[in-house]
Write an enzyme that holds these catalytic residues in place. Structure first.
Site, PDB file in Angstrom:
ATOM      1  N   GLY A  18       0.835  -1.207   0.000  1.00 50.69           N
ATOM      2  CA  GLY A  18       0.000   0.000   0.000  1.00 50.69           C
ATOM      3  C   GLY A  18       0.867   1.252   0.000  1.00 50.69           C
ATOM      4  NE  ARG A  79      -2.081  -4.676  -1.667  1.00 48.88           N
ATOM      5  CZ  ARG A  79      -1.622  -4.088  -0.566  1.00 48.88           C
ATOM      6  NH1 ARG A  79      -0.539  -4.546   0.020  1.00 48.88           N
ATOM      7  NH2 ARG A  79      -2.241  -3.048  -0.045  1.00 48.88           N
ATOM      8  CG  ASP A 110       6.248  -7.225   8.862  1.00 47.68           C
ATOM      9  OD1 ASP A 110       7.395  -6.768   8.931  1.00 47.68           O
ATOM     10  OD2 ASP A 110       5.586  -7.588   9.855  1.00 47.68           O
ATOM     11  CB  THR A 132       2.877   0.263   6.236  1.00 43.51           C
ATOM     12  OG1 THR A 132       1.500   0.007   6.579  1.00 43.51           O
ATOM     13  CG2 THR A 132       3.727  -0.113   7.432  1.00 43.51           C
ATOM     14  CG  ASP A 134      -1.948  -0.784   8.127  1.00 41.21           C
ATOM     15  OD1 ASP A 134      -2.789   0.131   8.152  1.00 41.21           O
ATOM     16  OD2 ASP A 134      -2.029  -1.760   7.370  1.00 41.21           O
ATOM     17  CG  ASP A 136       1.216  -3.570  10.154  1.00 39.17           C
ATOM     18  OD1 ASP A 136       1.946  -2.796   9.524  1.00 39.17           O
ATOM     19  OD2 ASP A 136       0.456  -4.377   9.598  1.00 39.17           O
ATOM     20  NE  ARG A 178      -7.966  -5.579   3.978  1.00 38.22           N
ATOM     21  CZ  ARG A 178      -7.622  -5.507   2.690  1.00 38.22           C
ATOM     22  NH1 ARG A 178      -6.803  -6.398   2.180  1.00 38.22           N
ATOM     23  NH2 ARG A 178      -8.092  -4.548   1.934  1.00 38.22           N
TER      24      ARG A 178
HETATM   25  O1  F6P Z   1      -1.721   0.374   3.622  1.00 42.79           O
HETATM   26  C1  F6P Z   1      -2.240  -0.399   4.623  1.00 42.79           C
HETATM   27  C2  F6P Z   1      -3.651  -0.799   4.343  1.00 42.79           C
HETATM   28  O2  F6P Z   1      -4.396   0.341   4.237  1.00 42.79           O
HETATM   29  C3  F6P Z   1      -4.275  -1.723   5.335  1.00 42.79           C
HETATM   30  O3  F6P Z   1      -4.819  -1.085   6.437  1.00 42.79           O
HETATM   31  C4  F6P Z   1      -5.263  -2.484   4.524  1.00 42.79           C
HETATM   32  O4  F6P Z   1      -5.404  -3.756   5.049  1.00 42.79           O
HETATM   33  C5  F6P Z   1      -4.649  -2.532   3.173  1.00 42.79           C
HETATM   34  O5  F6P Z   1      -3.734  -1.457   3.109  1.00 42.79           O
HETATM   35  C6  F6P Z   1      -5.598  -2.454   2.046  1.00 42.79           C
HETATM   36  O6  F6P Z   1      -4.922  -2.232   0.869  1.00 42.79           O
HETATM   37  P1  F6P Z   1      -5.511  -2.423  -0.574  1.00 42.79           P
HETATM   38  O7  F6P Z   1      -6.915  -1.953  -0.532  1.00 42.79           O
HETATM   39  O8  F6P Z   1      -4.630  -1.601  -1.435  1.00 42.79           O
HETATM   40  O9  F6P Z   1      -5.409  -3.876  -0.849  1.00 42.79           O
END
Ligand code: F6P
Length: 327
Positions: A18, A79, A110, A132, A134, A136, A178
């Site tokens: 992300g 991704r 990660d 990120t 997040d 995390d 998420r």
């Molecule tokens: O960048 C982190 C994040 O926003 C998470 O909180 C979420 O799980 C994920 O990316 C969703 O990403 P995408 O919608 O691009 O798959």
């Protein structure tokens, strides 16, 4: 344990997973400091997928001009399912070697570090930079993008609060995360939410929330804010059930990608600049297979294997405080 070393002349940088505000500041710092350090710098577009497609070009100091204040990532991100396979990593390493690239800087989370670790097993030196929203990543107390994301979300929550309070409604505001509740926890505390639902802690006992709403109404509170993390989800259906059970008008607002975009805060730009420059300095010394973090008040680098083995958990004490302040 001594740090892994390799002679480095040419490096590449990519962003993966992300996007996060501040990634451009990190790219800029890697490129500018590496060039100052006498290294040749390549930029790879669209993360690991772009690597497999050979989307590689040289970056000079000017290519990163006018980017520090911009959200998103000038290198784009993706991704890649193909890269996630062992064959994908072998192919990626081969392409890097064909371009004369000795080491790769990966800005991401990660999952992106795991990809980098795979490349390190194929003879490519790697450095990870935590990017990120997040927060995390276990080896670091800070990740690039988190500060911008929480401030964006907090501003939005404050606005929803005005409407919630004017109409005497309950509002469920869903923030990103998420698998991690850091955004929800920070924004929930900072906006004085009555309930904060975290994926790591939520027990799906909606009755407790309903009881809490009923109690607070008896005490004279006229609105009720619930900050819900994406990982808990179901905000719209939750709103319907809460309204039916409490009689209080309830609305859900899902903040979504607005939290990932926008101009990075000063903090995100500063941390990204230092971390990017550190990556370039490690590579100048030939130090590879490290992940940069900010831990216990200092910028540090960790062995990538060790960093990936570390665990991070939401601090129970913070959750307890959030609960206490909401009542
Ligand atoms: O960048 C982190 C994040 O926003 C998470 O909180 C979420 O799980 C994920 O990316 C969703 O990403 P995408 O919608 O691009 O798959």
């Amino acid at each position: 344990m001594s740090k892994a070393k390799k002679e480095i002349k040419t490096i590449a940088v990519l962003t993966s997973g992300g996007d996060a505000p501040g990634m451009n500041a990190a790219i800029r710092a890697v490129a500018r400091k590496a060039i100052k350090n006498g290294l040749k710098v390549m930029g790879i577009d669209k993360g690991y997928q772009g690597l497999l497609n050979g989307e590689i070009r040289e970056l000079n100091a000017k290519d990163v001009s006018d980017t520090i204040q911009r959200g998103g990532t000038i290198l784009k991100t993706a991704r890649s399912e193909e890269f996630a396979t062992p064959e994908g990593k072998v192919k990626g390493a081969k392409i890097l070697k064909e371009h004369g690239i000795d080491a790769l800087v990966v800005i991401g989370g990660d999952g992106s570090y795991k990809g980098a670790l795979g490349l390190s097993h194929e003879g490519i030196g790697v450095i990870g930079i935590p990017g990120t929203i997040d927060l995390d990543i276990a080896c670091t107390d800070y990740t690039i993008g988190f500060d911008t994301a929480i401030n964006t979300a907090m501003d939005a929550i404050d606005k929803v609060r005005d409407t919630s309070s004017s109409h005497e409604r309950c509002s469920i505001i869903e923030v990103m995360g998420r698998h991690a509740g850091y955004i929800a926890l920070w924004c929930g505390v900072a906006s004085g939410a009555e309930e904060i639902l975290l994926p790591e802690k939520y027990d799906f006992d909606e009755q407790k929330i309903i009881n809490h709403i009923v109690e607070t109404r008896k005490l004279g509170k006229t609105h009720f804010l619930i900050v819900n993390a994406e990982g808990v989800g179901h905000s719209v259906s939750m709103a319907r059930r809460i309204e039916a059970a409490t009689g209080m008008e309830t609305r859900a607002t899902i903040l979504g990608y607005m939290q990932r975009g926008g101009s990075p805060t000063c903090k995100d730009r500063f941390y990204a600049s230092i971390m990017g420059a550190m990556a370039a300095d490690l590579l100048k010394q030939g130090i590879i297979n490290r992940v940069i973090g900010h831990k216990d008040g200092e910028f540090k680098d960790f062995d990538i294997d060790e960093a990936l083995a570390m665990k991070k958990e939401i601090q129970e004490y913070y959750v307890e405080i959030a609960g206490a302040l909401a009542r």
